[in-house]
Write a protein that holds these residues in place. Structure first.
Motif: not given
Length: 377
Positions: A36-61
């Motif tokens: 579970r810890e291994d899966l969570t680490a992957v999720e954390d990293r990919l969510i962090t990447d997704l947030i960068k993409k949302q911000k780059a797209a100019g999303l306010p939310v």
């Protein structure tokens, strides 16, 4: 985090396509190959990447894309105490496809203490605490939970073995939801979204009939629409006044297919006039959702996010046609109270819609372009 409130004229529903790495990690966890810890680490990293993409797209939310979930709704329900994960013989039957067979059953009294989604929110909150964006957190509506509990005779038998009456069940659902949402609020959440397919189902004549073939259709529809409204409002009315709660309504979104059809006029009094939400994210990408006339029931105080672009297919909509439809909708809701998004997320389940990742960002870019032209932002 920003103090602005959702919705925004340039907005999203919430879910994003899962990266292949995430799907592979989830399967490896299921197969017992990683922890579970291994899966969570992957999720954390990919969510962090997704947030960068949302911000780059100019999303306010921003959202976490529902990357920690297999389903848009069941994972949250499994997080309640007194609920266990089960698999049925069949999943939900969409047009031409069938979902995975996941479901739930009650094993005891429902409570919301120590719900795992609170930790999911805290991770998201901390990632953007110094950013000028807001965090939107999505969960299934209370009525959606109830409808899962009455999905089959076996489901009904399970909950009636715990609660002698529906009144007691509704009170338990309300209290569990209020407990979880209060915990989220105390950790800083100020924008919550109830995802709710029950209204789309009730608007579908065939779907509504399945609840009781011995009664007139409209009697069945009013009965279950009344239950959905009662349950949702019981939760909404118990929440902090400065928590913004919006709701999203669609007619199914699995692997680019759909499950129900019918216009909002069939549930307009309960949903649009009666539900105590701040805003509605409404599917409007096909004629299966009907016309805009029911929006007159919304009034001038609540807001409507028009889901005019589809998340199901890659083809981009004609900008002028979308703008024309926004103007048509403004006959019923003031233009300043209208907003724009896709009709649903890009991946209501981990399978995702049949589009490429680049396609979802093109859709989001088109929403941004249209919002700037219509509302100047």
């Amino acid at each position: 985090m920003s103090n602005h409130l959702a919705p925004f004229h340039f907005d999203i529903v919430g879910s994003f396509l899962r990266p292949a790495e995430l799907k592979e990690a989830r399967q490896a966890f299921t197969d017992g190959k990683i922890s579970r810890e291994d899966l969570t680490a992957v999720e954390d990293r990919l969510i962090t990447d997704l947030i960068k993409k949302q911000k780059a797209a100019g999303l306010p939310v921003i959202t976490d894309g529902e990357f920690r979930r297999a389903y848009w709704h069941l994972d949250f329900m499994w997080g309640f105490n007194g609920v266990k994960e089960i698999e049925l013989e069949h999943g939900y039957k969409f047009h031409g496809q069938e979902t995975a067979p996941g479901s739930l059953a009650l094993t005891g009294k429902i409570t919301g203490t120590n719900h795992p989604f609170v930790e999911h929110f805290k991770f998201l909150r901390d990632l953007v605490k110094d950013e000028d964006v807001i965090v939107k957190f999505t969960i299934p509506s209370p009525s959606q939970f109830y409808f899962e509990l009455i999905r089959t005779p076996e489901h009904i038998a399970a909950w009636t073995s715990v609660y002698p009456t529906e009144k007691e069940l509704f009170e338990a659902i309300k209290n569990a939801y209020v407990d979880v949402i209060t915990d989220l609020y105390n950790e800083g959440l100020r924008t919550l979204q109830f995802d709710d397919c029950t209204w789309g189902a009730l608007a579908d004549d065939g779907f509504a009939k399945r609840f009781n073939a011995d009664r007139p259709l409209e009697e069945v529809r009013r009965d279950f629409a009344g239950r959905a409204l009662q349950l949702n409002n019981s939760v909404l009315d118990a929440l902090p006044k400065d928590l913004v709660v919006n709701t999203h309504v669609c007619r199914g979104n699995f692997h680019s297919t759909w499950i129900s059809q019918g216009g909002y006029e069939k549930v307009e009094d309960e949903l649009l006039a009666g539900e105590h939400v701040n805003a509605y994210y409404l599917e409007y990408d096909t004629d299966r959702a009907g016309d805009f006339k029911p929006l007159a029931k919304v009034g001038n105080e609540k807001k409507v996010v028009l889901g005019l672009l589809t998340s199901k297919f890659a083809d981009l909509e004609d900008k002028d046609e979308v703008i024309a439809r926004i103007k048509e909708a403004s006959q019923y809701v003031p233009l300043e109270n209208l907003y724009l998004s896709t009709q649903c997320g890009f991946a209501s389940t981990e399978e995702g819609n049949v589009i490429k990742e680049e396609d979802q960002w093109k859709k989001i870019a088109l929403i941004s372009e249209i919002a700037r032209e219509v509302w100047g932002e």
